[in-house]
Design a protein around this motif. Sequence first.
Motif, PDB file in Angstrom:
ATOM      1  N   TYR A  76       0.843  -1.201   0.000  1.00  0.00           N
ATOM      2  CA  TYR A  76       0.000   0.000   0.000  1.00  0.00           C
ATOM      3  C   TYR A  76       0.878   1.251   0.000  1.00  0.00           C
ATOM      4  O   TYR A  76       1.501   1.594   0.997  1.00  0.00           O
ATOM      5  CB  TYR A  76      -0.932  -0.010   1.208  1.00  0.00           C
ATOM      6  CG  TYR A  76      -2.083  -0.956   1.034  1.00  0.00           C
ATOM      7  CD1 TYR A  76      -3.230  -0.567   0.331  1.00  0.00           C
ATOM      8  CD2 TYR A  76      -2.018  -2.249   1.537  1.00  0.00           C
ATOM      9  CE1 TYR A  76      -4.286  -1.445   0.157  1.00  0.00           C
ATOM     10  CE2 TYR A  76      -3.071  -3.138   1.367  1.00  0.00           C
ATOM     11  CZ  TYR A  76      -4.207  -2.723   0.686  1.00  0.00           C
ATOM     12  OH  TYR A  76      -5.252  -3.594   0.498  1.00  0.00           O
ATOM     13  N   GLN A 128      -3.373   4.893  -6.107  1.00  0.00           N
ATOM     14  CA  GLN A 128      -3.640   3.523  -5.663  1.00  0.00           C
ATOM     15  C   GLN A 128      -5.109   3.130  -5.789  1.00  0.00           C
ATOM     16  O   GLN A 128      -5.436   2.015  -6.189  1.00  0.00           O
ATOM     17  CB  GLN A 128      -3.169   3.363  -4.211  1.00  0.00           C
ATOM     18  CG  GLN A 128      -3.209   1.942  -3.687  1.00  0.00           C
ATOM     19  CD  GLN A 128      -4.510   1.641  -2.955  1.00  0.00           C
ATOM     20  OE1 GLN A 128      -5.134   0.617  -3.198  1.00  0.00           O
ATOM     21  NE2 GLN A 128      -4.901   2.519  -2.061  1.00  0.00           N
ATOM     22  N   ARG A 129      -6.008   4.049  -5.484  1.00  0.00           N
ATOM     23  CA  ARG A 129      -7.448   3.753  -5.527  1.00  0.00           C
ATOM     24  C   ARG A 129      -7.892   3.294  -6.908  1.00  0.00           C
ATOM     25  O   ARG A 129      -8.657   2.340  -7.042  1.00  0.00           O
ATOM     26  CB  ARG A 129      -8.237   4.988  -5.095  1.00  0.00           C
ATOM     27  CG  ARG A 129      -9.697   5.002  -5.530  1.00  0.00           C
ATOM     28  CD  ARG A 129     -10.396   6.264  -5.074  1.00  0.00           C
ATOM     29  NE  ARG A 129     -11.634   6.499  -5.801  1.00  0.00           N
ATOM     30  CZ  ARG A 129     -12.770   5.855  -5.588  1.00  0.00           C
ATOM     31  NH1 ARG A 129     -12.829   4.910  -4.669  1.00  0.00           N
ATOM     32  NH2 ARG A 129     -13.847   6.141  -6.280  1.00  0.00           N
ATOM     33  N   TYR A 130      -7.413   3.958  -7.959  1.00  0.00           N
ATOM     34  CA  TYR A 130      -7.904   3.658  -9.303  1.00  0.00           C
ATOM     35  C   TYR A 130      -7.265   2.398  -9.869  1.00  0.00           C
ATOM     36  O   TYR A 130      -7.890   1.679 -10.648  1.00  0.00           O
ATOM     37  CB  TYR A 130      -7.711   4.878 -10.211  1.00  0.00           C
ATOM     38  CG  TYR A 130      -8.616   6.008  -9.777  1.00  0.00           C
ATOM     39  CD1 TYR A 130      -9.961   6.005 -10.106  1.00  0.00           C
ATOM     40  CD2 TYR A 130      -8.131   7.035  -8.966  1.00  0.00           C
ATOM     41  CE1 TYR A 130     -10.805   7.009  -9.671  1.00  0.00           C
ATOM     42  CE2 TYR A 130      -8.968   8.043  -8.529  1.00  0.00           C
ATOM     43  CZ  TYR A 130     -10.308   8.021  -8.878  1.00  0.00           C
ATOM     44  OH  TYR A 130     -11.147   9.004  -8.426  1.00  0.00           O
ATOM     45  N   SER A 184     -16.005   3.062 -11.149  1.00  0.00           N
ATOM     46  CA  SER A 184     -16.492   2.736  -9.813  1.00  0.00           C
ATOM     47  C   SER A 184     -17.842   2.021  -9.864  1.00  0.00           C
ATOM     48  O   SER A 184     -18.059   1.014  -9.174  1.00  0.00           O
ATOM     49  CB  SER A 184     -16.600   4.018  -8.979  1.00  0.00           C
ATOM     50  OG  SER A 184     -17.053   3.734  -7.679  1.00  0.00           O
TER      51      SER A 184
END
Length: 606
Positions: free
Chosen positions: A92, A105-107, A266
């Motif tokens: 992470y 990181q989220r995408y 999303s």
Amino acid sequence: MDNSVNNHVNKFEDNTVENLLKTSETQTWFEKWAAFLTQPPFYHGEKKQEIQSIISELCQSLEQGDSCLEFATLPPQLGELCHVIQGEEFAYKPLIWDAPYLYLQRYWALERHLAQRVVAMLKQQVEPVDLSAFRTLFEDPYQQQALAVGVNSAFAMITGGPGTGKTYILTRIVAVLKKIYPEMRIAMAAPTGKAAQRMQEALQSAFSDPKLIDAGLYHADFAQQQTQTLHRLLGMGNRQVPRFNSNNPLPYDVVVVDEASMLDLSLAKALFDAVQVPTRLILLGDANQLSSVDVGYVLADLHRVSALQPYQVRLVNSRRFSDDANIGRFARFINAEQVTGEKLTDQDWLQYIQPQQMTVDQEFNIVLAEGEAEQGLAKDWVGYYPLSSEPTKNEIKALYAVLARGYDDYIAALKHYQQGHINKQQLSEAFDRYRILVVMRYFDLGLDAVNQAMTLYVREKLNIVHEGEWFYGRPVMMVYNDYQLGLSNGDVGICIFDDKQPEQYTVYFPSLQKEVAAARLPQSIQTAFALTIHKSQGSEFRHTAVVLDDKAKELLSKELLYTAITRAKKMLSIYSSPSALKQSLQHQTQRKSGLVQQIQHLEKRA
């Protein structure tokens, strides 16, 4: 996620306007985020300025719908902030490098999770069905292929332009499945309320087709088959957390999603999460339409995955437009593969489509060459009204007047309704014969100004002199889902006098066959004489007027123009400068995404 579709549209348009006006609000957000990531505990080095520049560029790309940036090699200064994907190991960190793409990181996680679900769906098996008894349902070989894929696959993508029969083939797929499995549970949804309503109307018409009944494929459940927004299907509320997910999958045997081109990364991830074995998934859409307003272009990406080729069918034969119909020819011209980029100009369009040139007389009536209107309307009609790149006040006044004349039939219908000569449904049909589509909300050719001009025109023609936002005949559109009122984002209603309390206003929503007191509706509800092209997706109008604004240059694209003109069924009016039209014909949206690569990598390992 109730407000997400509308908020994302507004955010997309507003951020573009901010860039055009060179304001710093968006840049400040980028700078703050970049500064946050370049301080302990994330970063301890000395190359903060270089790293902040890259992070800001990445954030800006997200605002334009990209999920990542592409680099030939990983910028070395990002090492401390970035995890490099190698095999199955994962750490992470704020940034992810999955060569050649750099992500927040989220995408990366959204793409990876969606890719995993797609690959898992490819492994899902269904019992094959002999369809020889149903071959007579279609003469079109593409529709026959779509039936086979839709019935004998756990996952299917059926795409095509307007009038190619996507809803028609869907009803046949559903009818055959219900014939074989009478107890099959089927859910039908679309990303917005308006698209769900259009789907509902089309389905009810197609299910009552005598050919379907004569073939013995009608099922009693069809009369009760309802459509809904995808957010409602997934159980999303204000917290934006879906109630249905991988641990609590949707309780259906088949899930159908229309207007799938509107799926962002999303929402697609949430959908695929909630569709678990043995549920099947069918996506319908037009891959040439506008991409989603948030990050991702999922339908187009899925089309590029070689492993998904057996599960997708593109319908090509249009029933709405004949081969020589101008609107259909215009749509095909925009997406013609043999004509690319710089070769496509406004002069090419004028020569190929030969639209009827519109001029205006002193009374602001459209003037055409003798016989042009009658000849054009025999098939369909495309008119062109050239604007200046920077219209003067007089030109804008003339344009407002010309656009307003399109609502004369609606004004007449409002008078007839007051006199009791027509009912509410007939009034709504009169309104839906015409609509104005614009690119964005701001400036003289934007949504707010055009709606204000149309409001003044209608009020004057109806002799409405009182002050106040609400008035008889005001059309409005919901901009978010309100489950207490039973209204969805995209629902359109007409303000009329309450039958029981004539001094009060009520709003009639024809698609829902219901009325809601105007006082109960949110202040955010929008006047809907004009819509932005983004929000028009899923709609159809007999006559569509499209206004292209040079000030919206960064928003103009082939996809935007294609989406706008395919809202028209019989008449299309283009109001544009040559430069805005040229920009729309030449610019094609090309979003950066690593979804195809992720699916291919996972599919090889499977």
